[in-house]
Design an enzyme around this catalytic site. Structure first.
Site, PDB file in Angstrom:
ATOM      1  N   ARG A 127      -1.053  -3.409  11.670  1.00 35.26           N
ATOM      2  CA  ARG A 127      -0.762  -3.585  10.412  1.00 35.26           C
ATOM      3  C   ARG A 127      -0.161  -2.269   9.823  1.00 35.26           C
ATOM      4  O   ARG A 127      -0.287  -1.107  10.717  1.00 35.26           O
ATOM      5  CB  ARG A 127      -1.655  -4.213   9.270  1.00 35.26           C
ATOM      6  N   GLY A 128       0.508  -2.358   8.886  1.00 38.50           N
ATOM      7  CA  GLY A 128       1.233  -0.937   8.402  1.00 38.50           C
ATOM      8  C   GLY A 128       2.494  -0.911   9.035  1.00 38.50           C
ATOM      9  O   GLY A 128       2.959  -1.163   9.970  1.00 38.50           O
ATOM     10  N   ALA A 129       3.522  -0.882   7.968  1.00 40.35           N
ATOM     11  CA  ALA A 129       4.947  -1.126   8.265  1.00 40.35           C
ATOM     12  C   ALA A 129       5.281  -0.135   9.415  1.00 40.35           C
ATOM     13  O   ALA A 129       6.223  -0.819  10.327  1.00 40.35           O
ATOM     14  CB  ALA A 129       5.970  -0.448   6.838  1.00 40.35           C
TER      15      ALA A 129
ATOM     16  N   ARG B  53       6.405 -11.204  10.218  1.00 39.90           N
ATOM     17  CA  ARG B  53       5.880 -10.874   8.580  1.00 39.90           C
ATOM     18  C   ARG B  53       7.168 -10.547   7.868  1.00 39.90           C
ATOM     19  O   ARG B  53       8.093  -9.742   8.664  1.00 39.90           O
ATOM     20  CB  ARG B  53       5.112  -9.732   8.597  1.00 39.90           C
TER      21      ARG B  53
ATOM     22  N   GLN C 198      -8.483  -3.281   3.394  1.00 41.01           N
ATOM     23  CA  GLN C 198      -7.949  -2.010   4.183  1.00 41.01           C
ATOM     24  C   GLN C 198      -8.277  -0.556   3.739  1.00 41.01           C
ATOM     25  O   GLN C 198      -8.528   0.203   4.566  1.00 41.01           O
ATOM     26  CB  GLN C 198      -6.398  -2.132   4.120  1.00 41.01           C
TER      27      GLN C 198
ATOM     28  N   ASP D 296       6.119  -0.683   1.968  1.00 42.06           N
ATOM     29  CA  ASP D 296       6.686  -1.341   2.995  1.00 42.06           C
ATOM     30  C   ASP D 296       8.212  -1.833   2.885  1.00 42.06           C
ATOM     31  O   ASP D 296       9.018  -1.905   3.811  1.00 42.06           O
ATOM     32  CB  ASP D 296       6.223  -2.796   3.049  1.00 42.06           C
TER      33      ASP D 296
ATOM     34  N   ASN E 164       4.707  -2.751  -2.009  1.00 41.89           N
ATOM     35  CA  ASN E 164       3.688  -2.150  -1.001  1.00 41.89           C
ATOM     36  C   ASN E 164       2.485  -3.195  -1.477  1.00 41.89           C
ATOM     37  O   ASN E 164       2.351  -4.179  -1.979  1.00 41.89           O
ATOM     38  CB  ASN E 164       3.137  -0.856  -1.733  1.00 41.89           C
ATOM     39  N   LYS E 165       1.303  -2.879  -0.773  1.00 38.08           N
ATOM     40  CA  LYS E 165       0.086  -3.604  -0.792  1.00 38.08           C
ATOM     41  C   LYS E 165      -0.315  -4.125  -2.149  1.00 38.08           C
ATOM     42  O   LYS E 165      -0.199  -3.275  -3.040  1.00 38.08           O
ATOM     43  CB  LYS E 165      -1.171  -3.086  -0.134  1.00 38.08           C
TER      44      LYS E 165
END
Length: 355
Positions: A49-51, A92, A199, A240, A250-251
């Site tokens: 995970r993480g763009a 995603r 996270q 993202d 973003n998250k």
């Protein structure tokens, strides 16, 4: 340099090795994937995970697909790679880096004009390696660009995880903190736990421990209390997708944090590789927001924490409006409002540099 690697190409196996982020901090476990379907599942299930990490993983996914094809025909392998591209793009929806990296792969391979299967496979691997190397260089450049605004004694609030495991190495927002630490700044970080997948509490705290950086985990709802009662210098978050007006996806919880920062006069900075800027997205209103399973909210590590049958709404991301953002830190420097002008200038300048 940390001993762990988020992403690694295994040349002898023609496979991709990923650090399984779902197991941290309890276990440092790697998974080896030699099927593109498994790589797409690893992205969907947040093993990776993480763009930026998602983008580079997808890039290597095309190389895996080329070796997954059993035929000796170049045409059949190219068809297999095209099918893999579609599978990976669907894994995603919110992070623009995923599609950006796949587009980069096709463009870079096309420029080489491979005419044999051997050359085609080699071109895919070489292009993925290049994207991985560039990600590390970009992250370091973002961190160094931010040094001008980081005081000698710096207290941050950070949301989600944006470090070396969310990228190939160093990280974006967490890379800013890491480079400030390496430059001798006295750094302390308040780490949002980042519900529902934690996270921050699981991954960011673990990374900061590995790096020896002072930090404390806080619940997401404590940010207002912390900003009111502690001397917080800035909030730094990743993203993202950046729309052309400066809105940032973003998250989930980033928007809340930005509102609280605005209320307390704390600068709110977004770390964003230029690849995260989406020229096709005029504003954040058009960004597709991924919704994830209800169990992420109703359960923690398999233990139910909500009533059976309770209805859930679980957006994985939110959009922070541009007017709440103090600046966007890129590998080319920090840009400030008005973002609809400065982002356009930055994006056009970057395109000219690559012509």
């Amino acid at each position: 340099m940390p001993a762990y690697k988020s992403i690694e190409w295994l040349e002898d196996q023609k496979a991709l090795r990923l650090l399984d982020q779902t197991k941290i901090p309890a276990e440092l476990k790697y998974v080896t994937l030699s099927r593109v379907e498994d790589i797409a599942a690893a992205i969907t299930d947040m093993v990776v995970r993480g763009a930026p990490a998602i983008g580079v993983t997808a890039a290597y996914g095309l190389a895996v697909a080329a070796w997954q094809e059993e035929s000796d025909l170049l045409s059949a392998t190219m068809t297999r790679v095209a099918d893999a591209d579609a599978i990976l793009r669907a894994s995603r929806p919110t992070a623009v880096n995923l599609c950006w990296a796949l587009d980069q792969m096709h463009n870079r391979v096309a420029r080489q004009q491979p005419t044999s299967l051997v050359a085609y496979r080699a071109a895919l691997v070489d292009a993925a390696h290049a994207l991985a190397r560039e990600d590390v260089e970009i992250n370091k450049a973002i961190g160094h660009a931010a040094l001008d605004i980081v005081p000698q004694e710096a207290t941050f609030i950070h949301h989600c995880n944006t470090g070396g495991i969310a990228t190939v190495d160093y990280g974006t927002a967490l890379g800013i903190i890491r480079i400030a630490h390496e430059a001798g700044r006295k750094v302390h970080v308040y780490v949002d736990e980042t519900r529902p997948r934690l996270q921050g509490g699981r991954l960011t705290s673990w990374e900061l421990q590995q790096l020896g950086i002072s930090h404390q985990i806080i619940v997401d709802g404590a940010s207002g209390f912390v900003m009111k009662n502690k001397s917080v210098d800035m909030c730094v978050v990743g993203c993202d997708r950046v729309a052309m007006n400066g809105d940032v996806a973003n998250k989930i919880g980033t928007y809340n944090l930005a509102l609280v920062a605005k209320a307390h006069g704390v600068p709110f900075f977004v770390a964003a590789p230029i690849s995260t800027i989406d020229p096709e997205m005029p504003s954040g209103d058009q960004i597709e927001i991924e919704e994830r399973p209800a169990s992420e909210i109703t359960e923690i590590d398999g233990v139910k924490v909500a009533p059976e049958g309770a209805e859930v709404f679980n957006p994985a991301f939110d959009v922070t409006p541009a007017h709440l953002i103090s600046g966007i830190i890129t590998e080319k420097g920090i840009i400030y409002p008005p973002f609809d002008e400065t982002l356009k200038t930055l994006f056009l300048s970057n395109e000219q540099d690559h012509e």
